[in-house]
Design a protein around this motif. Structure first.
Motif, PDB file in Angstrom:
ATOM      1  N   CYS A 289       0.842  -1.203   0.000  1.00 23.16           N
ATOM      2  CA  CYS A 289       0.000   0.000   0.000  1.00 23.16           C
ATOM      3  C   CYS A 289       0.878   1.254   0.000  1.00 23.16           C
ATOM      4  O   CYS A 289       1.753   1.419   0.854  1.00 23.16           O
ATOM      5  N   LEU A 290       0.635   2.139  -0.955  1.00 20.98           N
ATOM      6  CA  LEU A 290       1.329   3.422  -0.981  1.00 20.98           C
ATOM      7  C   LEU A 290       0.710   4.359   0.045  1.00 20.98           C
ATOM      8  O   LEU A 290      -0.502   4.576   0.052  1.00 20.98           O
ATOM      9  N   VAL A 291       1.549   4.887   0.924  1.00 18.00           N
ATOM     10  CA  VAL A 291       1.065   5.779   1.977  1.00 18.00           C
ATOM     11  C   VAL A 291       1.749   7.136   1.805  1.00 18.00           C
ATOM     12  O   VAL A 291       2.978   7.235   1.783  1.00 18.00           O
ATOM     13  N   GLY A 292       0.933   8.169   1.673  1.00 11.69           N
ATOM     14  CA  GLY A 292       1.449   9.525   1.526  1.00 11.69           C
ATOM     15  C   GLY A 292       0.426  10.513   2.040  1.00 11.69           C
ATOM     16  O   GLY A 292      -0.691  10.135   2.434  1.00 11.69           O
ATOM     17  N   PRO A 293       0.756  11.797   2.073  1.00 10.60           N
ATOM     18  CA  PRO A 293      -0.189  12.803   2.556  1.00 10.60           C
ATOM     19  C   PRO A 293      -1.460  12.838   1.700  1.00 10.60           C
ATOM     20  O   PRO A 293      -1.393  12.774   0.466  1.00 10.60           O
ATOM     21  N   ALA A 294      -2.597  12.942   2.368  1.00  6.02           N
ATOM     22  CA  ALA A 294      -3.873  13.052   1.658  1.00  6.02           C
ATOM     23  C   ALA A 294      -3.971  14.420   0.992  1.00  6.02           C
ATOM     24  O   ALA A 294      -3.475  15.431   1.520  1.00  6.02           O
ATOM     25  N   GLU A 295      -4.606  14.469  -0.169  1.00  7.68           N
ATOM     26  CA  GLU A 295      -4.737  15.728  -0.912  1.00  7.68           C
ATOM     27  C   GLU A 295      -5.409  16.804  -0.078  1.00  7.68           C
ATOM     28  O   GLU A 295      -5.132  18.001  -0.257  1.00  7.68           O
ATOM     29  N   GLU A 296      -6.293  16.404   0.818  1.00  5.90           N
ATOM     30  CA  GLU A 296      -7.021  17.377   1.638  1.00  5.90           C
ATOM     31  C   GLU A 296      -6.103  18.179   2.547  1.00  5.90           C
ATOM     32  O   GLU A 296      -6.493  19.240   3.051  1.00  5.90           O
ATOM     33  N   PHE A 297      -4.883  17.698   2.765  1.00  6.28           N
ATOM     34  CA  PHE A 297      -3.952  18.407   3.653  1.00  6.28           C
ATOM     35  C   PHE A 297      -2.851  19.136   2.884  1.00  6.28           C
ATOM     36  O   PHE A 297      -1.906  19.641   3.487  1.00  6.28           O
ATOM     37  N   LEU A 298      -2.998  19.186   1.556  1.00  6.42           N
ATOM     38  CA  LEU A 298      -1.969  19.807   0.723  1.00  6.42           C
ATOM     39  C   LEU A 298      -2.512  21.043   0.030  1.00  6.42           C
ATOM     40  O   LEU A 298      -3.688  21.124  -0.325  1.00  6.42           O
ATOM     41  N   SER A 299      -1.644  22.013  -0.138  1.00  7.87           N
ATOM     42  CA  SER A 299      -1.986  23.231  -0.868  1.00  7.87           C
ATOM     43  C   SER A 299      -0.687  23.891  -1.312  1.00  7.87           C
ATOM     44  O   SER A 299       0.413  23.417  -0.988  1.00  7.87           O
ATOM     45  N   GLU A 300      -0.810  24.970  -2.011  1.00  6.20           N
ATOM     46  CA  GLU A 300       0.389  25.701  -2.446  1.00  6.20           C
ATOM     47  C   GLU A 300       1.192  26.183  -1.249  1.00  6.20           C
ATOM     48  O   GLU A 300       2.417  26.219  -1.266  1.00  6.20           O
ATOM     49  N   ASP A 301       0.476  26.549  -0.179  1.00  3.71           N
ATOM     50  CA  ASP A 301       1.147  27.021   1.039  1.00  3.71           C
ATOM     51  C   ASP A 301       1.513  25.887   1.989  1.00  3.71           C
ATOM     52  O   ASP A 301       2.216  26.113   2.979  1.00  3.71           O
ATOM     53  N   ASN A 302       1.007  24.705   1.704  1.00  7.29           N
ATOM     54  CA  ASN A 302       1.271  23.569   2.583  1.00  7.29           C
ATOM     55  C   ASN A 302       1.654  22.351   1.743  1.00  7.29           C
ATOM     56  O   ASN A 302       0.866  21.425   1.565  1.00  7.29           O
ATOM     57  N   PRO A 303       2.867  22.330   1.205  1.00  2.00           N
ATOM     58  CA  PRO A 303       3.297  21.226   0.338  1.00  2.00           C
ATOM     59  C   PRO A 303       3.515  19.957   1.142  1.00  2.00           C
ATOM     60  O   PRO A 303       3.539  19.982   2.379  1.00  2.00           O
ATOM     61  N   PRO A 304       3.703  18.823   0.477  1.00  2.00           N
ATOM     62  CA  PRO A 304       3.929  17.564   1.197  1.00  2.00           C
ATOM     63  C   PRO A 304       5.178  17.630   2.074  1.00  2.00           C
ATOM     64  O   PRO A 304       6.241  18.069   1.623  1.00  2.00           O
ATOM     65  N   CYS A 305       5.040  17.198   3.303  1.00  2.00           N
ATOM     66  CA  CYS A 305       6.183  17.128   4.224  1.00  2.00           C
ATOM     67  C   CYS A 305       6.804  15.737   4.233  1.00  2.00           C
ATOM     68  O   CYS A 305       7.891  15.556   4.780  1.00  2.00           O
ATOM     69  N   TYR A 306       6.109  14.762   3.631  1.00  6.05           N
ATOM     70  CA  TYR A 306       6.548  13.374   3.684  1.00  6.05           C
ATOM     71  C   TYR A 306       6.486  12.757   2.298  1.00  6.05           C
ATOM     72  O   TYR A 306       5.618  13.086   1.490  1.00  6.05           O
ATOM     73  N   ARG A 307       7.398  11.843   2.052  1.00  5.69           N
ATOM     74  CA  ARG A 307       7.398  11.107   0.789  1.00  5.69           C
ATOM     75  C   ARG A 307       6.299  10.059   0.790  1.00  5.69           C
ATOM     76  O   ARG A 307       5.891   9.565   1.827  1.00  5.69           O
ATOM     77  N   THR A 308       5.834   9.711  -0.385  1.00  2.00           N
ATOM     78  CA  THR A 308       4.889   8.612  -0.541  1.00  2.00           C
ATOM     79  C   THR A 308       5.680   7.346  -0.843  1.00  2.00           C
ATOM     80  O   THR A 308       6.394   7.275  -1.840  1.00  2.00           O
ATOM     81  N   VAL A 309       5.568   6.354   0.048  1.00  2.00           N
ATOM     82  CA  VAL A 309       6.281   5.081  -0.117  1.00  2.00           C
ATOM     83  C   VAL A 309       5.336   3.955   0.275  1.00  2.00           C
ATOM     84  O   VAL A 309       4.336   4.170   0.960  1.00  2.00           O
TER      85      VAL A 309
END
Length: 345
Positions: A289-309
């Motif tokens: 299962c690929l686990v990464g930040p949900a789109e609902e927590f991402l924005s231009e001002d809040n980019p991904p803090c974690y890699r999807t692995v």
């Protein structure tokens, strides 16, 4: 089996392999703060808010009125006691293994993947799939009713965990079934940890400071203190609430929320006179299962803090990073771990 702590008649002193050097022992608990207790019989809106508030502040909370019958919890305690105290060693010897790849095993003094000191704990670790099917066929048959009681406990406790995840989705604005499927579809782990009396608790730990690497954990424990949680830079003792589950968020939940919710460091202390047994259910993703930040927590001002692995890759790399550490402090700063994971590829 000769390594099992609970089989020794008594321990006059702590063997050297369990002794933690003084400069590596964590400080004693000092904070007079209690974990929030969430009453799941309250209104859905109240429970959603309470879970989110407790998760944001502590990463830990306790739940009551969760729907798991009190009689089942008592039966679970009784069967666990019978397994550790009454079942002859010869009748559980076949379960003993130091092979960490075995899904069902009995072991002792885990080094918790640091390759160093051992910890004052015996553990019966069992795995099952959901739906259960025949996945519990390799579980022990003895004591009488162990498999029946363990399976009921595991299935119902997992159900509480899944309901908590659905409530959390509502509180976070995620679709209600966000954590259904592969994100929670890996093997469910039931760990029955037994911490015998320790002759010198000042030099040994039940478990070192660490974060859980799964999605969510539910722990049922008895009246004996032992679990401690890091809060605002201090350690706090978890006061056992009768019939409650202690709930904490794992590292995968931290990733999904892009750091809004944190997986919080915790540890287990030893006791000079009283044994302690806890029963934990670990819900985790499937290996692929690929686990990464949900789109609902991402924005231009809040980019991904974690890699999807994939969860499998995370577990393997996480173990390698931990094995390379000489410290007993297994706090997982996930951003640092993921940076180290990149360097290991």
């Amino acid at each position: 089996m000769e390594n099992m702590l609970h089989l020794a008649p008594c321990h006059a002193s702590v063997p050297d392999c369990f002794v933690v050097p003084p400069d590596q022992l964590p400080p004693a608990a000092s904070a007079a703060v209690s974990l929030p207790v969430v009453d799941m019989s309250s209104s859905r809106a109240e429970v959603c808010r309470a879970i989110l508030d407790a998760g944001r502040e502590f990463g830990f909370f306790q739940v009551v009125n969760h729907g798991v019958p009190e009689q089942l919890l008592q039966d679970m305690e009784a069967v666990c006691d019978e397994f550790y105290y009454e079942l002859p060693a010869a009748e559980k010897a076949h379960l003993y293994s130091e092979d960490r790849q075995k899904p069902n095993r009995l072991f002792s003094g885990t080094t918790y993947e640091t390759g160093g000191h051992k910890y004052w704990m015996d553990c019966l670790r069992l795995a099952f799939t959901f739906p259960v099917g025949d996945s519990t066929s390799e579980w022990p048959h003895k004591p009488h009713k162990l498999r029946e009681v363990f399976e009921k406990f595991a299935v119902l406790t997992r159900g509480v965990g899944m309901e908590l995840l659905r409530l959390l989705c509502e509180a976070l604005g995620l679709r209600p079934d966000y954590f259904d499927g592969d994100l929670s579809g890996g093997d469910v782990i039931l760990s029955v940890n037994h911490y015998p009396p320790c002759p010198n608790p000042s030099v040994a730990l039940g478990l070192p400071p660490h974060c859980d690497r799964n999605l969510i954990t539910l722990l049922h424990t008895g009246p004996v203190h032992g679990l401690e949680v890091l809060y605002d830079g201090d350690w706090i003792k978890v006061e056992p609430v009768p019939g409650a589950f202690v709930v904490n968020f794992g590292l995968q939940l931290e990733v999904v929320t892009n750091g809004m919710l944190k997986s919080v460091e915790h540890r287990v202390m030893t006791n000079a006179t009283l044994a302690r047994t806890s029963r934990a259910i670990f819900i985790q993703p499937k290996e692929d299962c690929l686990v990464g930040p949900a789109e609902e927590f991402l924005s231009e001002d809040n980019p991904p803090c974690y890699r999807t692995v994939t969860f499998g890759d995370f577990r393997r790399m996480h173990s390698v990073v931990k094995l390379g550490s000489s410290s007993l402090n297994l706090t997982t700063n996930l951003k640092d771990i993921q940076r180290d994971m990149r360097s290991l590829r």
